[in-house]
Motif scaffolding. Sequence first.
Motif, PDB file in Angstrom:
ATOM      1  N   UNK A 191       0.847  -1.202   0.000  1.00 38.00           N
ATOM      2  CA  UNK A 191       0.000   0.000   0.000  1.00 38.00           C
ATOM      3  C   UNK A 191       0.872   1.237   0.000  1.00 38.00           C
ATOM      4  N   UNK A 192       0.377   2.286  -0.616  1.00 43.53           N
ATOM      5  CA  UNK A 192       1.059   3.590  -0.571  1.00 43.53           C
ATOM      6  C   UNK A 192       0.339   4.513   0.404  1.00 43.53           C
ATOM      7  N   UNK A 193      -0.772   4.020   0.958  1.00 37.58           N
ATOM      8  CA  UNK A 193      -1.619   4.854   1.816  1.00 37.58           C
ATOM      9  C   UNK A 193      -1.227   4.711   3.286  1.00 37.58           C
ATOM     10  N   UNK A 194      -1.878   5.495   4.111  1.00 43.38           N
ATOM     11  CA  UNK A 194      -1.629   5.411   5.556  1.00 43.38           C
ATOM     12  C   UNK A 194      -2.363   4.236   6.177  1.00 43.38           C
ATOM     13  N   UNK A 195      -3.297   3.651   5.411  1.00 44.58           N
ATOM     14  CA  UNK A 195      -4.059   2.514   5.928  1.00 44.58           C
ATOM     15  C   UNK A 195      -3.951   1.327   4.980  1.00 44.58           C
ATOM     16  N   UNK A 196      -4.298   0.159   5.507  1.00 47.17           N
ATOM     17  CA  UNK A 196      -4.276  -1.087   4.738  1.00 47.17           C
ATOM     18  C   UNK A 196      -5.630  -1.754   4.901  1.00 47.17           C
ATOM     19  N   UNK A 231       7.333   1.377   4.891  1.00 52.76           N
ATOM     20  CA  UNK A 231       8.397   1.706   5.847  1.00 52.76           C
ATOM     21  C   UNK A 231       9.566   0.723   5.797  1.00 52.76           C
ATOM     22  N   UNK A 232       9.521  -0.194   4.808  1.00 51.15           N
ATOM     23  CA  UNK A 232      10.611  -1.149   4.669  1.00 51.15           C
ATOM     24  C   UNK A 232      10.401  -2.432   5.444  1.00 51.15           C
ATOM     25  N   UNK A 233       9.370  -2.458   6.305  1.00 45.77           N
ATOM     26  CA  UNK A 233       9.089  -3.691   7.052  1.00 45.77           C
ATOM     27  C   UNK A 233       8.388  -4.697   6.156  1.00 45.77           C
ATOM     28  N   UNK A 234       8.371  -5.949   6.613  1.00 48.50           N
ATOM     29  CA  UNK A 234       7.734  -7.029   5.890  1.00 48.50           C
ATOM     30  C   UNK A 234       6.476  -7.439   6.639  1.00 48.50           C
ATOM     31  N   UNK A 235       5.333  -7.441   5.956  1.00 48.94           N
ATOM     32  CA  UNK A 235       4.075  -7.876   6.561  1.00 48.94           C
ATOM     33  C   UNK A 235       3.880  -9.358   6.270  1.00 48.94           C
ATOM     34  N   UNK A 236       3.732 -10.159   7.335  1.00 49.71           N
ATOM     35  CA  UNK A 236       3.408 -11.577   7.165  1.00 49.71           C
ATOM     36  C   UNK A 236       1.890 -11.740   7.226  1.00 49.71           C
ATOM     37  N   UNK A 237       1.344 -12.446   6.252  1.00 50.08           N
ATOM     38  CA  UNK A 237      -0.100 -12.648   6.151  1.00 50.08           C
ATOM     39  C   UNK A 237      -0.392 -14.140   6.184  1.00 50.08           C
ATOM     40  N   UNK A 238      -1.259 -14.560   7.110  1.00 49.12           N
ATOM     41  CA  UNK A 238      -1.657 -15.966   7.227  1.00 49.12           C
ATOM     42  C   UNK A 238      -3.138 -16.072   6.888  1.00 49.12           C
ATOM     43  N   UNK A 284      -0.685  -8.167  14.709  1.00 49.33           N
ATOM     44  CA  UNK A 284       0.420  -7.794  15.594  1.00 49.33           C
ATOM     45  C   UNK A 284       1.159  -6.615  14.994  1.00 49.33           C
ATOM     46  N   UNK A 285       1.632  -5.710  15.858  1.00 51.02           N
ATOM     47  CA  UNK A 285       2.435  -4.544  15.447  1.00 51.02           C
ATOM     48  C   UNK A 285       1.714  -3.653  14.450  1.00 51.02           C
ATOM     49  N   UNK A 286       0.404  -3.518  14.617  1.00 54.20           N
ATOM     50  CA  UNK A 286      -0.404  -2.631  13.782  1.00 54.20           C
ATOM     51  C   UNK A 286      -1.538  -2.089  14.649  1.00 54.20           C
ATOM     52  N   UNK A 287      -2.236  -1.090  14.130  1.00 48.16           N
ATOM     53  CA  UNK A 287      -3.425  -0.579  14.808  1.00 48.16           C
ATOM     54  C   UNK A 287      -4.640  -0.819  13.934  1.00 48.16           C
ATOM     55  N   UNK A 289      -6.439  -1.397   8.664  1.00 44.18           N
ATOM     56  CA  UNK A 289      -5.314  -1.326   9.605  1.00 44.18           C
ATOM     57  C   UNK A 289      -4.509  -0.060   9.390  1.00 44.18           C
ATOM     58  N   UNK A 290      -3.901   0.393  10.478  1.00 45.38           N
ATOM     59  CA  UNK A 290      -2.908   1.469  10.395  1.00 45.38           C
ATOM     60  C   UNK A 290      -1.543   0.807  10.606  1.00 45.38           C
ATOM     61  N   UNK A 291      -0.759   0.610   9.530  1.00 48.89           N
ATOM     62  CA  UNK A 291       0.543  -0.060   9.700  1.00 48.89           C
ATOM     63  C   UNK A 291       1.460   0.730  10.637  1.00 48.89           C
TER      64      UNK A 291
END
Length: 261
Positions: free
Chosen positions: A39-44, A146-153, A235-238, A259-261
């Motif tokens: 995403x390029x946005x502030x939310x996902x 932000x360079x982090x990796x989102x894991x999706x299950x 985890x690690x999101x809002x 979500x708010x990453x």
Amino acid sequence: MRKKTYAMRYVAGQPAERIFPPGAMLHMGKALPPGAPLTEHATLRVLVWNIFKQQRAEWLSVLQNFGKDAQLVLLQEAQTTPELIRFATSNYLAADQVPAFVLPQHPSGVMTLAAAHPVYCYPLREREPLLRLAKSALVTAYPLPDGKMLMVVNIHAVNFSLGIDVYSKQLGPIGEQIIHHKGPVIMAGDFNAWSRQRINALYTFAHNMGLHEVNFTDDHRRKAFGRPLDFVFYRDMGVAEASVLVTRASDHNPLLVEFKP
């Protein structure tokens, strides 16, 4: 001999490709070089839905109305019909499906549609002990801005089993992936948590993984024996927003979470 587990990847303009589990987990560096972020946005935006093998009318309009603005769509019981593949490849960069069992024409299983190419893809299957049908799960990872990796299950949990041994066994390898991941996680799907034993096992697992449950104020999730079947953990999101969409296009109602990453 057990069938080898794999995912089928669907990308517009390319032949379908089999993706086998990588030789090592994501934290061991078994990821592809990251491309454009999810995403390029502030939310996902994430849509989670057991689509009931597209057996009911209007499933496509639900996806078109609510899926098109989501960067991630996590489907369970997704049957690889031409209509679904067309929707997936027209609206998303990649769609990965783990065939749980093959119906006469099209295999059915979990499918993750994403607005970015996954840098990691780990398919999983677990056989139902009573019906001998398999349920599937899929672990993917995507770059964030932000360079982090989102894991999706994406998971469809085993349904018909005595006790929770097989249920816990299915969660085991998923836990191995999550516990080693340094970054945000979304775990969602149809958990078939219809008994006290199962819900306790699921909540214990989530607690051990440091996952929080998304709560729905107007909760219209599909229930069995008074307990909801579909969940979203993170985890690690809002969480900015969470809702359940009421529809007759499946025997489950879709969950929509921002979500708010």
